[in-house]
Design an enzyme around this catalytic site. Structure first.
Site, PDB file in Angstrom:
ATOM      1  N   ASP A  54       0.836  -1.197   0.000  1.00  0.00           N
ATOM      2  CA  ASP A  54       0.000   0.000   0.000  1.00  0.00           C
ATOM      3  C   ASP A  54       0.875   1.252   0.000  1.00  0.00           C
ATOM      4  O   ASP A  54       0.584   2.225  -0.707  1.00  0.00           O
ATOM      5  CB  ASP A  54      -0.920  -0.021   1.222  1.00  0.00           C
ATOM      6  CG  ASP A  54      -1.986   1.058   1.177  1.00  0.00           C
ATOM      7  OD1 ASP A  54      -2.541   1.290   0.086  1.00  0.00           O
ATOM      8  OD2 ASP A  54      -2.267   1.670   2.217  1.00  0.00           O
ATOM      9  N   MET A  56     -24.071   4.309 -11.021  1.00  0.00           N
ATOM     10  CA  MET A  56     -22.618   4.433 -11.161  1.00  0.00           C
ATOM     11  C   MET A  56     -22.210   5.896 -11.268  1.00  0.00           C
ATOM     12  O   MET A  56     -21.302   6.352 -10.572  1.00  0.00           O
ATOM     13  CB  MET A  56     -22.133   3.644 -12.383  1.00  0.00           C
ATOM     14  CG  MET A  56     -20.639   3.753 -12.643  1.00  0.00           C
ATOM     15  SD  MET A  56     -19.603   3.169 -11.274  1.00  0.00           S
ATOM     16  CE  MET A  56     -19.639   1.399 -11.570  1.00  0.00           C
ATOM     17  N   VAL A  96     -23.507   3.327 -20.862  1.00  0.00           N
ATOM     18  CA  VAL A  96     -23.728   1.888 -20.969  1.00  0.00           C
ATOM     19  C   VAL A  96     -22.509   1.180 -21.569  1.00  0.00           C
ATOM     20  O   VAL A  96     -21.800   1.732 -22.412  1.00  0.00           O
ATOM     21  CB  VAL A  96     -25.004   1.615 -21.812  1.00  0.00           C
ATOM     22  CG1 VAL A  96     -24.821   2.091 -23.251  1.00  0.00           C
ATOM     23  CG2 VAL A  96     -25.389   0.155 -21.768  1.00  0.00           C
ATOM     24  N   HIS A 142     -11.301   2.700 -14.495  1.00  0.00           N
ATOM     25  CA  HIS A 142     -12.265   1.658 -14.130  1.00  0.00           C
ATOM     26  C   HIS A 142     -12.551   1.692 -12.635  1.00  0.00           C
ATOM     27  O   HIS A 142     -11.718   1.295 -11.830  1.00  0.00           O
ATOM     28  CB  HIS A 142     -11.720   0.284 -14.558  1.00  0.00           C
ATOM     29  CG  HIS A 142     -12.614  -0.856 -14.194  1.00  0.00           C
ATOM     30  ND1 HIS A 142     -12.141  -2.138 -14.008  1.00  0.00           N
ATOM     31  CD2 HIS A 142     -13.961  -0.922 -13.974  1.00  0.00           C
ATOM     32  CE1 HIS A 142     -13.154  -2.932 -13.681  1.00  0.00           C
ATOM     33  NE2 HIS A 142     -14.258  -2.214 -13.659  1.00  0.00           N
TER      34      HIS A 142
END
Length: 716
Positions: free
Chosen positions: A296, A324, A401, A450
């Site tokens: 990390d 989202m 989408v 993402h």
């Protein structure tokens, strides 16, 4: 100056009060061997100066002591018990020396005093903190227990129940909470910290504060009636085991240590602590959890470095509202970056704003926010049906989408409506960034971003580098993700990127087991209870959505036909064709309903067994070892391929991606830590037993060579 070293300075202040100041050469104070040795020498110098009548401990840094230097101590943990035990005993002599000084002592705590830093201040008679302070003993999060007297002094200071909660949870504590239980004696403004500490010492010297009885209490046995002690420890064991489970031994060990040492004075109590500390330091769990901590730090270090190349991201936009888009807008706005939320439909905008409002309301309910803060965050989100407010933003996150043509059209459209230096990103889980870049005139200003669902809970963001993405673009998106409170890892473009590319071989292994007659519920039980996943593969597919999984599986099969192509139907196809999409329509592998508290509830559904049985025949029993091997080997080998192909840069980033993106069991440390713990040669031998199952089970030549050379992925 009474004493000076590269880490500690001691000088005499007013009224024969000495100040010992921690001041390491780096940006923070750490409790490493050099600092402990300097503290020992400083205390000797203090004892030899007859003028000193009291001592205040301070820090010249923004934090008091952030904790032990775990990188240095890892080398010690590799030593034999005959080396490690004497070392920790000798280190504790130093803290005892601090506690035994013949005059009152106080710690003036600013910023973090964690782990060994907090154990240091526990050795003084008084503790005063400023409003920026955070204290605590996080060692159990690293698979350890406190080793510098924390399990001995803290229960005697704040009581057994409070100490058990602090130590087993490993949570940082705010000064107000610490004051309430007696861990500190006062909270003051930062500018008043040293003066207030000196005043307390003067009160102690004037016998207004009884420093000697406070000290004696820390060094004696716990004053807890036998029956009360039995109940306290039994309750703690039950509650902690329910949370920690069998895979995380440190919290339970901490309870046992405090219980065993309850009737002991300081010397014997410390011996109990040291024995348990050394035992835990040798465990695979400690190595894995420490590894995650260090990984990390590496990932955060890379993000910080990227920040130097990044353009400023002062405003953002998200295209596509809904759940989202609303989640992304909430995350950006709540971390201080105003964001425009654009959609083509008013109901979608309302849904997105509703999602942000719902998340903020939940924060208020938990006491983590206020209506005023909620209003400020919502004011940072602007909903719009046209591009006018978007024209001056610094970064755009496309989140429409998951369809290549739709995304390409939206990306080309937004490029016409933003400034030339705006960065455009696509939130996609499977579509090639290089393919999407073809729709843009400036592909160098484009990359993938993402997010994982739900956005507010999942810490990972994959930043996907396309073949034309500039370094400034990647650095800026990494910096923006970090600013959003996320952990970004940079990956190169390929089908599925990194996380989904390694997830679907795991699902393929699961589907193969079902095709051979395995029970999906039995597989879930093994993978959750024994391997440690938060969800087994069947449950995870239901949560992700069988339709989503079916689409992504097709993308992966097209991208890697040799390994991920299929012959005939698999379990995902069967569920998809039966329109069993998982939680979203209340039926997948399991049936879903809502319990009396309004929470989702899953039950075994006979229909699923009928559908699978019609295709694959009767159920068969499989050994747990077979289930783990057949699901995990494909994921592990695909992860190794990603490293070898340069999709992911380092084992550390791969392991963080798996832990933060998929919930890979932290006590196993990630795929590469798991292989190293098993031994690369042992893993290759295991995989070879299953190689007949196909390409997903066949190790790479480089991995075989590493095994032959007795190598490992992490360099010790």
């Amino acid at each position: 100056m009474i004493y000076q070293s590269p880490t500690i300075q001691v000088e005499l202040l007013e009224d024969n009060i000495a100040r010992l100041c921690f001041n390491a050469s780096g940006s923070v104070n750490k409790l490493d061997r050099e600092t402990i040795n300097s503290l020992d020498a400083a205390l000797d110098a203090i004892q030899q100066d007859s003028h000193i009548q009291a001592l205040v401990l301070t820090s010249a840094k923004g934090a008091f002591i952030v904790g032990a230097d775990i990188t240095e101590f890892l080398g010690l943990f590799a030593q034999e018990d005959s080396v490690l035990l004497p070392w920790i005993a000798e280190a504790n002599v130093v803290f005892n020396k601090l506690e035994d000084l013949p005059f009152p002592t106080i710690s003036a705590i600013n910023g973090f005093a964690l782990g060994g830093g907090f154990e240091t201040v526990l050795a003084t008679d008084f503790r005063i903190a400023d409003t920026t302070a955070k204290i605590g003993l996080p060692e159990t999060k690293l698979g350890l227990i406190p080793g510098f007297g924390g399990t001995v002094r803290l229960p005697r200071l704040i009581g057994t129940d409070n100490a058990l909660e602090w130590i087993t949870s490993g949570k940082d504590q705010r000064p107000e909470a610490a004051l309430k239980v007696g861990a500190i004696d006062a909270v003051v403004a930062p500018e008043n910290l040293q003066a207030s500490a000196i005043k307390m010492l003067k009160d102690a010297l004037a016998e207004k504060l009884d420093w000697q009885s406070r000290r004696a209490r820390k060094q004696a046995a716990l004053t807890l009636p036998k029956l009360e002690a039995m109940m306290s420890f039994a309750t703690a064991k039950g509650m902690v085991f329910k949370i920690a489970g069998k895979h995380y031994p440190a919290p339970m060990a901490a309870i046992s240590v405090i219980e065993q040492a309850a009737r002991c004075g300081r010397a014997d109590a410390l011996k109990v602590e040291h024995q348990a500390f050394v035992k835990l330091a040798k465990t695979d769990v400690a190595q894995a959890l420490i590894g995650i901590f260090l990984n990390d730090q590496l990932v955060k270090g890379k993000a910080k470095k990227a920040g130097k190349l990044a353009k400023n991201i002062d405003t953002a936009a998200v295209l596509g509202a809904g759940i989202m888009g609303g989640g992304i807008a909430y995350q950006s706005a709540s971390k201080g970056t105003p964001i425009i939320m654009k959609d083509i439909a008013q109901p979608a905008l309302e849904l997105g704003l509703g999602e942000a409002s719902k998340l903020l309301a939940a924060q208020i309910k938990r006491g983590r926010s206020t209506p005023q803060k909620m209003a400020k965050v919502l004011n940072n989100i602007t909903a719009t049906l046209d591009y006018t407010p978007v024209k001056d933003v610094d970064v755009v996150v496309e989140a429409v989408v998951e369809h290549p043509k739709v995304k390409s059209m939206v990306l080309a459209e937004v490029e016409q409506n933003v400034s030339d230096d705006a960065i455009i990103t696509s939130n996609t889980s499977t579509i090639s960034i290089n393919l999407l870049a073809k729709s843009l005139k400036k592909p160098e200003r484009f990359c993938g971003m993402h997010f994982f669902n739900p956005v507010h809970k999942m810490p990972l963001v994959e930043v996907i580098r396309g073949e034309n993405s500039s370094e400034e673009t990647i650095a800026s998106v990494v910096a923006y993700a970090s600013k959003m409170g996320k952990t970004p890892i940079v990956v190169n473009d390929c089908p599925g990127f990194f996380v989904n590319r390694v997830l679907f071989p795991y699902f393929a292994g699961f589907s193969g087991l079902l095709a051979d007659g395995a029970d999906f519920a039995a597989i879930d039980k093994v993978m959750e209870k024994q391997f440690g996943w938060p969800m087994g593969p069947a449950y995870l597919l239901d949560v992700v959505g069988i339709d989503t999984g079916h689409h992504a599986q097709a993308v992966m099969a097209e991208g890697f036909p040799d390994r991920m192509g299929k012959n005939g139907k698999d379990a995902i196809d069967i569920m998809f064709e039966a329109e069993r999409f998982g939680q979203k329509n209340s039926k997948g592998f399991y049936a879903y309903s809502v319990d009396r508290r309004g929470k989702p509830k899953k039950d075994v559904d006979p229909t699923s067994y009928e559908l699978l049985g019609a295709e694959f025949g009767e159920l068969k029993a499989f050994e747990s070892e077979d289930i783990i091997a057949r699901t995990m080997i494909p994921m592990i080998i695909e992860t190794v391929r990603c490293l070898e192909e340069g999709i992911i840069a380092t084992p550390a980033e791969a392991d963080m991606g798996l832990v933060f993106g998929l919930g890979f069991p932290p006590f196993r440390g990630g795929v590469f830590r798991y292989i190293d713990t098993m031994g690369v040669a042992n893993f290759v031998a295991l995989a070879d037993k299953y190689a007949h199952l196909g390409g997903l089970y066949q190790v790479t030549d480089a991995m075989r060579e590493l095994a032959a050379n007795n190598g490992s992925y992490y360099q010790s």
